[in-house]
Every structure is written in structure tokens, then in C-alpha cells.
Scaffold this motif. Structure first.
Motif, mmCIF file in Angstrom:
data_model
loop_
_atom_site.group_PDB
_atom_site.id
_atom_site.type_symbol
_atom_site.label_atom_id
_atom_site.label_comp_id
_atom_site.label_asym_id
_atom_site.label_seq_id
_atom_site.Cartn_x
_atom_site.Cartn_y
_atom_site.Cartn_z
ATOM 1 N N GLU A 35 0.812 -1.218 0.000
ATOM 2 C CA GLU A 35 0.000 0.000 0.000
ATOM 3 C C GLU A 35 0.845 1.267 0.000
ATOM 4 N N ALA A 36 2.123 1.135 0.340
ATOM 5 C CA ALA A 36 2.979 2.315 0.430
ATOM 6 C C ALA A 36 3.041 3.085 -0.884
ATOM 7 N N GLY A 37 2.911 2.377 -2.023
ATOM 8 C CA GLY A 37 2.970 3.044 -3.306
ATOM 9 C C GLY A 37 1.795 3.959 -3.573
ATOM 10 N N SER A 38 0.694 3.785 -2.828
ATOM 11 C CA SER A 38 -0.494 4.625 -3.027
ATOM 12 C C SER A 38 -0.509 5.840 -2.124
ATOM 13 N N VAL A 39 0.436 5.913 -1.185
ATOM 14 C CA VAL A 39 0.470 7.050 -0.248
ATOM 15 C C VAL A 39 0.862 8.313 -0.997
ATOM 16 N N GLY A 40 0.140 9.355 -0.717
ATOM 17 C CA GLY A 40 0.410 10.647 -1.374
ATOM 18 C C GLY A 40 -0.473 11.719 -0.780
ATOM 19 N N PRO A 41 -0.637 12.843 -1.485
ATOM 20 C CA PRO A 41 -1.511 13.909 -0.998
ATOM 21 C C PRO A 41 -2.947 13.407 -0.817
ATOM 22 N N GLY A 42 -3.479 13.607 0.358
ATOM 23 C CA GLY A 42 -4.835 13.175 0.649
ATOM 24 C C GLY A 42 -4.934 11.757 1.179
ATOM 25 N N TYR A 43 -3.885 10.979 1.012
ATOM 26 C CA TYR A 43 -3.895 9.597 1.489
ATOM 27 C C TYR A 43 -2.597 9.346 2.234
ATOM 28 N N THR A 44 -2.657 9.530 3.538
ATOM 29 C CA THR A 44 -1.459 9.503 4.365
ATOM 30 C C THR A 44 -1.084 8.075 4.740
ATOM 31 N N MET A 45 0.105 7.937 5.312
ATOM 32 C CA MET A 45 0.569 6.627 5.755
ATOM 33 C C MET A 45 -0.321 6.089 6.872
ATOM 34 N N TRP A 46 -0.801 6.975 7.729
ATOM 35 C CA TRP A 46 -1.674 6.545 8.821
ATOM 36 C C TRP A 46 -2.989 5.980 8.264
ATOM 37 N N GLN A 47 -3.512 6.615 7.209
ATOM 38 C CA GLN A 47 -4.720 6.092 6.571
ATOM 39 C C GLN A 47 -4.445 4.748 5.915
ATOM 40 N N ALA A 48 -3.249 4.574 5.369
ATOM 41 C CA ALA A 48 -2.889 3.284 4.786
ATOM 42 C C ALA A 48 -2.837 2.205 5.862
ATOM 43 N N VAL A 49 -2.328 2.549 7.049
ATOM 44 C CA VAL A 49 -2.286 1.595 8.163
ATOM 45 C C VAL A 49 -3.703 1.193 8.559
ATOM 46 N N ILE A 50 -4.613 2.171 8.650
ATOM 47 C CA ILE A 50 -6.003 1.875 8.995
ATOM 48 C C ILE A 50 -6.642 0.994 7.918
ATOM 49 N N PHE A 51 -6.369 1.318 6.649
ATOM 50 C CA PHE A 51 -6.923 0.541 5.541
ATOM 51 C C PHE A 51 -6.475 -0.920 5.613
ATOM 52 N N VAL A 52 -5.191 -1.143 5.795
ATOM 53 C CA VAL A 52 -4.658 -2.513 5.876
ATOM 54 C C VAL A 52 -5.195 -3.218 7.120
ATOM 55 N N GLY A 53 -5.278 -2.479 8.238
ATOM 56 C CA GLY A 53 -5.780 -3.067 9.476
ATOM 57 C C GLY A 53 -7.224 -3.526 9.364
ATOM 58 N N MET A 54 -8.061 -2.744 8.682
ATOM 59 C CA MET A 54 -9.460 -3.126 8.536
ATOM 60 C C MET A 54 -9.633 -4.335 7.613
ATOM 61 N N ARG A 55 -8.726 -4.507 6.671
ATOM 62 C CA ARG A 55 -8.843 -5.634 5.742
ATOM 63 C C ARG A 55 -8.212 -6.912 6.288
#
Length: 365
Positions: A35-55
Motif C-alpha cells: 500500500e505504500a505506493g499509493s500514499v500521497g496527498p490526501g492519502y497519508t501513511m496513517w490512513q494506509a495503516v487503517i486501511f490494511v488493518g481493517m482488511r
């Protein structure tokens, strides 16, 4: 239930839960790397952690029979390495008698896994997709009751069902003017992706609304087929939940809807029966571990048991994938195709355990 039974149940349950937690950490780590490749403006690393955690719970439930297999072999292997199983056998307990608390532990683990998969596992997949869509400004809102909604330029698109094979069922397109007022509605029974953002709509009804003063009559036109640009097919990755991560109630609704409309429901039916059979798979995995542990009670380190568990897990997952792939081609019932792998492993486990039991201790009829 004796103290020995409770001890074995606790050991196996704790081993299964520990292995599940370890697999969960691995899923999180590899998920974050992906998911790190999708991190950018508007989509932070913390949001990526939440996304992976929920899945993660959804992925864990899919691998739950394998995690229980690993945990069971490691925990029982530890007892064998410390000669605890030898002491139990010395008290006169047969292998079949020792298998009873292990299978009771399997029932407990199966119940816990099913509760996780049918609640937070299925919810987490949908919630994660919605969260990621909002963060990356995909403008997609999913809901099982009203389908999913998409804003694409001056169009509002509503789809009742989105299937993973690139089909949309129950499509409505609301065309808006520059002032935000509706100018027309395009309704279609189904739509099929032609690649990129091109779609072919079938059984189309086009309704044009007058925005002039005085208002003109509403015009309605019916067409068999229309091709038009809507949105990129990648949006379906958000809107169409993978059937592997939907709960039984959602899958049952989809299967019923597809069958009523004479559509191919095999993918969703197979996924539904896979979740129904999942608790049996957990028991089958524990059953097949017993001969390995009880026959070689003194031998083997944790590495050996882990290696055996990985081999058995790979064999089970491979068999499951092969049967699932061949079932539609040979018109095999989804029920049979999903129950066949755990049934074969259960039969193999029972036969191996029976052969490992000395004749003098086998129950006589």
C-alpha cells in the motif's frame, strides 16, 4: 471433563490464536509494503495503516484453517518434545482418547474464527474500500441496500449490483446541467465493460427532461443497446466486493438475485459454501495434525513441526484452488467442490490416526 482434557484444550486454543496473531502481523507488514505506493496527498501513511488493518481480519479468516494447523502442530509438538504426550500415553490413554480434547479445541477455534469472519472480517473489507475511496477522491459510495453511487463529471451513476467479472446490473445514470438540475435519466438492465471507461448498456430506457420554460413534454426512448463512456473499470475494485470477503448473508442475497435473473451465480455460490464449510476445514486441519504429533512423540524441534505445518497448509490451499478452478469447467456442484478438500483431509487424518493406534487399544465392536 478431566483436568487433562482442559489442559490440552487450552494448549491447542492458545497455540491456534498465537499462530493467527503471527499471521496477522505478517499480513499487516506485507499489506503496508504493497500500500505504500499509493500514499500521497490526501492519502497519508496513517490512513494506509487503517486501511490494511481493517482488511486484515478478512484475509485472516480465509487463511484460518492454515493458521490453526500451524498453531496446533507447534503446540502439540512442544508437548511431544517435552515428553508430556508420552506421560499421557503411559497413564493408559489411547491416541483416539487424546484426540477428543484436541477436536473440542478445534470446535472452539472454529467458532471464534467464524465470528470474526462473519462480522468484522466482512465489514472491514467494505469499510476499508469506502475509506480508501474517500481518501483518494474516487467519489464512490458503496452500500448493499442501494448499490453504489459514483459522481463522474456532470453525471450521477447508481448501480444496484456490481460483479467482479466487469458487469453492472440495475444501472441508472442521472445527467445534470450546469446549474445542477437533472436533464435526463438513462436506465439499463445491465452493462458490460469494454475496457478502460467504455461500457455497453443493454435494455436501455432514455428519459429526457425539459428545462426550458414553458416546460415541454417528457420524452422516453427505448433502445436495445447503447455504448457510452462512464467510468474506469478500476472503480469496480472498490464497488464490487470480492466474494471471498463477503459474509454468508451478503453472498446468499447475491446468489438469490443472480439466480432469479438467470445469471451465472457459480462464483458467488462457491464463495458462500466455502464460508459455510470453513469451520469443518478447521477441524480437518487439526485432525490431520494428530498422527504427525502422536506417532513421533519424542522427535522434532519447533522447526520440524513448522515445516510439516507449512507443507500441509500449502497442500490444502493448493487442493482447494485446484478444485475451485476445475468445478465450473466440469459442472461440479459448488457444495461438493467446497466440501471435497476438508473431507479428503479428514479421511486421511482418521485413517492415519487409526493406523497409528496399536491394535490392542483399538475399540472393539
Amino acid at each position: 471433563m478431566s483436568t487433562l482434557d482442559r489442559y490440552l484444550i487450552r494448549i491447542v486454543v492458545m497455540g491456534g490464536l498465537a499462530a493467527t496473531a503471527a499471521f496477522g502481523v505478517l499480513i499487516m507488514v506485507f499489506g503496508l509494503i504493497d500500500e505504500a505506493g499509493s500514499v500521497g496527498p490526501g492519502y497519508t501513511m496513517w490512513q494506509a495503516v487503517i486501511f490494511v488493518g481493517m482488511r486484515t481480519p478478512g484475509y485472516l479468516y480465509e487463511l484460518f484453517p492454515v493458521t490453526v494447523l500451524v498453531g496446533g502442530l507447534l503446540s502439540l509438538g512442544a508437548l511431544a518434545a517435552h515428553s508430556e504426550l508420552t506421560v499421557m500415553r503411559a497413564t493408559g490413554m489411547s491416541l483416539l482418547r487424546l484426540a477428543r480434547p484436541v477436536l473440542i479445541a478445534g470446535v472452539i477455534l472454529a467458532a471464534l474464527g467464524t465470528a470474526m469472519g462473519e462480522t468484522i472480517g466482512a465489514w472491514g473489507q467494505a469499510a476499508a474500500n469506502d475509506m480508501r475511496a474517500a481518501a483518494t477522491e474516487k467519489q464512490v459510495s458503496t452500500d448493499l441496500a442501494s448499490g453504489f453511487w459514483l459522481r463522474e463529471g456532470d453525471r450521477m451513476v447508481n448501480v444496484r449490483r456490481a460483479l467482479i467479472d466487469g458487469q453492472l446490473l440495475g444501472l441508472r445514470i442521472f445527467e445534470l446541467g450546469s446549474d445542477g438540475r437533472p436533464q435526463g435519466v438513462v436506465e439499463a438492465e445491465r452493462a458490460e465493460s469494454l475496457g478502460d471507461d467504455r461500457w455497453r448498456l443493454e435494455d436501455v430506457v432514455v428519459t429526457r427532461l425539459s428545462i426550458e420554460e414553458p416546460a415541454e413534454p417528457v420524452s422516453v426512448e427505448e433502445r436495445d443497446e447503447v455504448e457510452m463512456p462512464l467510468f474506469d473499470r478500476e472503480v469496480l475494485e472498490i464497488a464490487a466486493l470480492n466474494p471471498r470477503y463477503m459474509n454468508v448473508a451478503q453472498l446468499s442475497e447475491y446468489v438469490g438475485y443472480l439466480e432469479r435473473n438467470q445469471l451465472d451465480a457459480s462464483v458467488y455460490a462457491t464463495a458462500m459454501w466455502s464460508r459455510v464449510v470453513q469451520p469443518i476445514s478447521v477441524l480437518a486441519m487439526l485432525l490431520v495434525t494428530l498422527p504427525f504429533v502422536f506417532v513421533a512423540q519424542r522427535g522434532g524441534s519447533a522447526g520440524r513441526w513448522l515445516f510439516i505445518a507449512i507443507l500441509l497448509g500449502v497442500a490444502y490451499m493448493t487442493l482447494t484452488q485446484i478444485v475451485s478452478a476445475l468445478a465450473p469447467a466440469y459442472d461440479i456442484s459448488p457444495i461438493l467442490s467446497t466440501i471435497l478438500p476438508p473431507m479428503l483431509f479428514s479421511i486421511a487424518g482418521v485413517m492415519a490416526l487409526y493406523r497409528a493406534t496399536p491394535r490392542a487399544r483399538r475399540p472393539t465392536g
